[in-house]
Design a protein around this motif. Sequence first.
Motif, mmCIF file in Angstrom:
data_model
loop_
_atom_site.group_PDB
_atom_site.id
_atom_site.type_symbol
_atom_site.label_atom_id
_atom_site.label_comp_id
_atom_site.label_asym_id
_atom_site.label_seq_id
_atom_site.Cartn_x
_atom_site.Cartn_y
_atom_site.Cartn_z
ATOM 1 N N PHE A 1 -3.333 35.946 20.526
ATOM 2 C CA PHE A 1 -4.263 35.890 19.603
ATOM 3 C C PHE A 1 -5.455 35.552 19.981
ATOM 4 O O PHE A 1 -5.469 34.801 21.124
ATOM 5 C CB PHE A 1 -3.723 34.709 18.383
ATOM 6 C CG PHE A 1 -2.297 34.835 17.984
ATOM 7 C CD1 PHE A 1 -2.356 35.453 16.678
ATOM 8 C CD2 PHE A 1 -1.083 34.361 18.343
ATOM 9 C CE1 PHE A 1 -1.098 35.706 16.061
ATOM 10 C CE2 PHE A 1 0.122 34.688 17.680
ATOM 11 C CZ PHE A 1 0.078 35.327 16.621
ATOM 12 N N LYS A 2 -6.571 35.792 19.665
ATOM 13 C CA LYS A 2 -7.822 35.725 20.157
ATOM 14 C C LYS A 2 -8.606 34.852 19.081
ATOM 15 O O LYS A 2 -8.777 35.307 17.851
ATOM 16 C CB LYS A 2 -8.524 36.738 20.434
ATOM 17 C CG LYS A 2 -8.339 37.331 21.895
ATOM 18 C CD LYS A 2 -8.705 38.608 22.041
ATOM 19 C CE LYS A 2 -10.156 39.054 22.171
ATOM 20 N NZ LYS A 2 -10.592 40.329 22.471
ATOM 21 N N VAL A 3 -9.500 33.801 19.393
ATOM 22 C CA VAL A 3 -10.084 32.897 18.627
ATOM 23 C C VAL A 3 -11.499 32.657 19.145
ATOM 24 O O VAL A 3 -11.655 32.743 20.430
ATOM 25 C CB VAL A 3 -9.288 31.622 18.280
ATOM 26 C CG1 VAL A 3 -8.222 31.720 17.337
ATOM 27 C CG2 VAL A 3 -9.252 30.630 19.317
ATOM 28 N N PRO A 4 -12.429 32.428 18.509
ATOM 29 C CA PRO A 4 -13.683 31.865 18.980
ATOM 30 C C PRO A 4 -13.568 31.080 19.983
ATOM 31 O O PRO A 4 -12.719 30.074 20.097
ATOM 32 C CB PRO A 4 -14.469 31.445 17.884
ATOM 33 C CG PRO A 4 -13.868 32.163 16.448
ATOM 34 C CD PRO A 4 -12.313 32.225 16.758
ATOM 35 N N LYS A 5 -14.375 31.018 21.190
ATOM 36 C CA LYS A 5 -14.229 30.100 22.240
ATOM 37 C C LYS A 5 -14.062 28.604 21.644
ATOM 38 O O LYS A 5 -14.917 28.088 21.027
ATOM 39 C CB LYS A 5 -15.480 30.304 23.089
ATOM 40 C CG LYS A 5 -15.357 29.691 24.588
ATOM 41 C CD LYS A 5 -14.505 30.314 25.533
ATOM 42 C CE LYS A 5 -14.532 30.041 26.844
ATOM 43 N NZ LYS A 5 -13.680 31.061 27.715
ATOM 44 N N VAL A 6 -13.213 27.754 22.181
ATOM 45 C CA VAL A 6 -12.849 26.541 21.839
ATOM 46 C C VAL A 6 -12.809 25.834 23.065
ATOM 47 O O VAL A 6 -11.871 26.496 24.053
ATOM 48 C CB VAL A 6 -11.903 26.003 20.892
ATOM 49 C CG1 VAL A 6 -12.397 26.156 19.506
ATOM 50 C CG2 VAL A 6 -10.664 26.800 21.175
ATOM 51 N N ILE A 7 -13.319 24.448 23.519
ATOM 52 C CA ILE A 7 -12.850 23.942 24.903
ATOM 53 C C ILE A 7 -11.879 22.785 24.196
ATOM 54 O O ILE A 7 -12.328 22.061 23.492
ATOM 55 C CB ILE A 7 -14.002 23.504 25.505
ATOM 56 C CG1 ILE A 7 -14.502 24.764 26.416
ATOM 57 C CG2 ILE A 7 -13.422 22.582 26.628
ATOM 58 C CD1 ILE A 7 -13.720 25.460 27.177
ATOM 59 N N ARG A 8 -10.852 22.659 24.978
ATOM 60 C CA ARG A 8 -10.017 21.615 24.322
ATOM 61 C C ARG A 8 -10.541 20.142 24.523
ATOM 62 O O ARG A 8 -10.952 19.906 25.818
ATOM 63 C CB ARG A 8 -8.440 21.868 25.061
ATOM 64 C CG ARG A 8 -7.514 20.723 24.547
ATOM 65 C CD ARG A 8 -7.175 20.971 23.123
ATOM 66 N NE ARG A 8 -6.013 20.279 22.700
ATOM 67 C CZ ARG A 8 -5.761 20.091 21.653
ATOM 68 N NH1 ARG A 8 -6.749 20.060 20.460
ATOM 69 N NH2 ARG A 8 -4.568 19.423 21.133
ATOM 70 N N LYS A 9 -10.636 19.538 23.491
ATOM 71 C CA LYS A 9 -11.297 18.313 23.800
ATOM 72 C C LYS A 9 -10.098 17.346 23.982
ATOM 73 O O LYS A 9 -9.078 17.340 23.245
ATOM 74 C CB LYS A 9 -12.213 17.737 22.623
ATOM 75 C CG LYS A 9 -13.177 18.599 22.343
ATOM 76 C CD LYS A 9 -14.171 18.411 23.187
ATOM 77 C CE LYS A 9 -15.458 19.317 22.793
ATOM 78 N NZ LYS A 9 -16.585 19.330 23.949
#
Lengths: 482, 108
Positions: free
Chosen positions: B100-108
Amino acid sequence: MNIADKYEAVIGLEVHAQLQTNSKLFCGDSIAFGAAPNTHVSPITLGHPGTLPKTNKKAIEYAIKMGLACNCEIEKDNYFARKNYFYPDLPKGYQISQHTTPICKGGFVTITINGTEKNIQLNRIHLEEDAGKSIHDIYDDYTCIDLNRAGTPLIEIVTEPCLQSSEEAYQYVGELRRLVRWLNICDGNMEEGSLRCDANVSIRLKGEKKLGVKVEVKNLNSIRNIKKAIDVEIERMIHLAENGGIITQQTRSFDATNDTTFSILDKEEANDYRYFADPDLAPFHLTAPFIQKIQTSLPALPQQLSKKYQNELGLSEYDASQLCDEKSTSDYFQSTIQFTNNYKAVANWILGPIRNYLNEANASFETIALLPETLADLIKLIEDGKVNFSVASSKILPVLMKENKSPITIAQELNILQVSDTNELENWVNQAIASMPEKVNEYKKGKKGLIGLFVGEVKKLSKGKADPKIVTTLLEQKLNQS
Amino acid sequence: MVHVSNSVIFVNMEITNEMIDHLAHLSRLHFSEEEKIAMKDDMQKMIAFVEKLKEVDVTGVKPLMHMSDAVNVLREDEIKGSVSREEALLNAPLRDEQFFKVPKVIRK
């Protein structure tokens, strides 16, 4: 006085352990690590509407096992709750957890600090599901989501804020890892993330009753890093406090490449999870007999066994604790002492030559051919003076590791049985004496130290098979005769 | 029964614009100014409704945690019910062969 001595640290730990079930907490997808992305997924894992989760019985049993091993009270009336937040690796928009009714309440884990036992108080152990995985480095503009891990059963083990040093945290997580492995409920692999730890750290002036502002440190993927991260965080906080800075409530991450922590999230409005009882999942009620049955099935725990080995079998503290490091080692020890009373010899064999062999061959007690009763036979063989320890460990043991044969047969085949037949020995003794007339004279004049030389000569003549004790006696008799 | 221990909504409380913004943020919803006014009005009515419920004497009544009488609906630890990756990704608005592709998130 050292500045740091003015302060004391207060630490609480949250440890997540993935339960080693076959399937997920609420559906039948496999939880095996390392599968191709998005292949262990069902409509329930994917959070599709109209699906109905159902709780895995085994996961409940595993959580109870851990609770009983940690002296917790087991909750009889259990409900699952929804913890609501949005994140792409959480398909339903909520994580199913336990909120008002954790399955295990209170309890403690005993650690030893500088030779003194301390009980680390637990607040709770609850069941919950894991989230999926986000992969950030495939595309520049997108994050990739793998939902294989989503729904994997976890227990979260939460301490009270009662740890006082990084060393205590180190010992505590080590003990938890030994326990989950001992109970066979989690593989304890921190690198693969099956055991994960977050640390809540705060400092306060000594004597102060109120807790300081806490910082949550994440990304601690080894026990060594937990210790390191807590140390650098305490140092950072003291430095701030001493220099007029303000410690703010934050989530920080540990960077193992340079031993620092950095802020990843400031005090958020997020801590608003709007928990409520999950209407899709039936509550589960546990009866006293059911809990009792699990209690009865628990193996003897490592700390009890270690004490038993010292007090009842007379082993040293070091040997006892080494034997109880892993359950397979302790089990093998227990099985072997059914066949021999020479406890110390069994411990020496297991912690010496056998452990070395296992390490070098990357083998385990389950895969070697050596049976506990055979090890006992080997020990008997040495006790009877048929072989000595060094020959037994270098020549006989390697064969026994690969095939289950009697040690004496191997000794015969290798022609290494010590000869204790006096006639044969006398032959060698006579030869040795005859070959060194000058030394015999010197001996007779009082140079008694030469006896070693004669024993060595007999050893050579017999190719190591002569029983040195009998040889020495024979030599002394003959040399002192005339 | 709704458990609200950590929530910003408290009975007897006046619904403020901040609360509406907070709830909208938690729900990832966006409202226009007019919608917010309507929302605030609705919320206030809901709270009044709960206030009304509070008039019932529930002394000695245990909190209702679950609507059904079913308990211990458990399953054995068996692997079954997974779908193929292709099926799993079928409805995804954004995807590739595996993910699945989602808008870029950086795991906080």
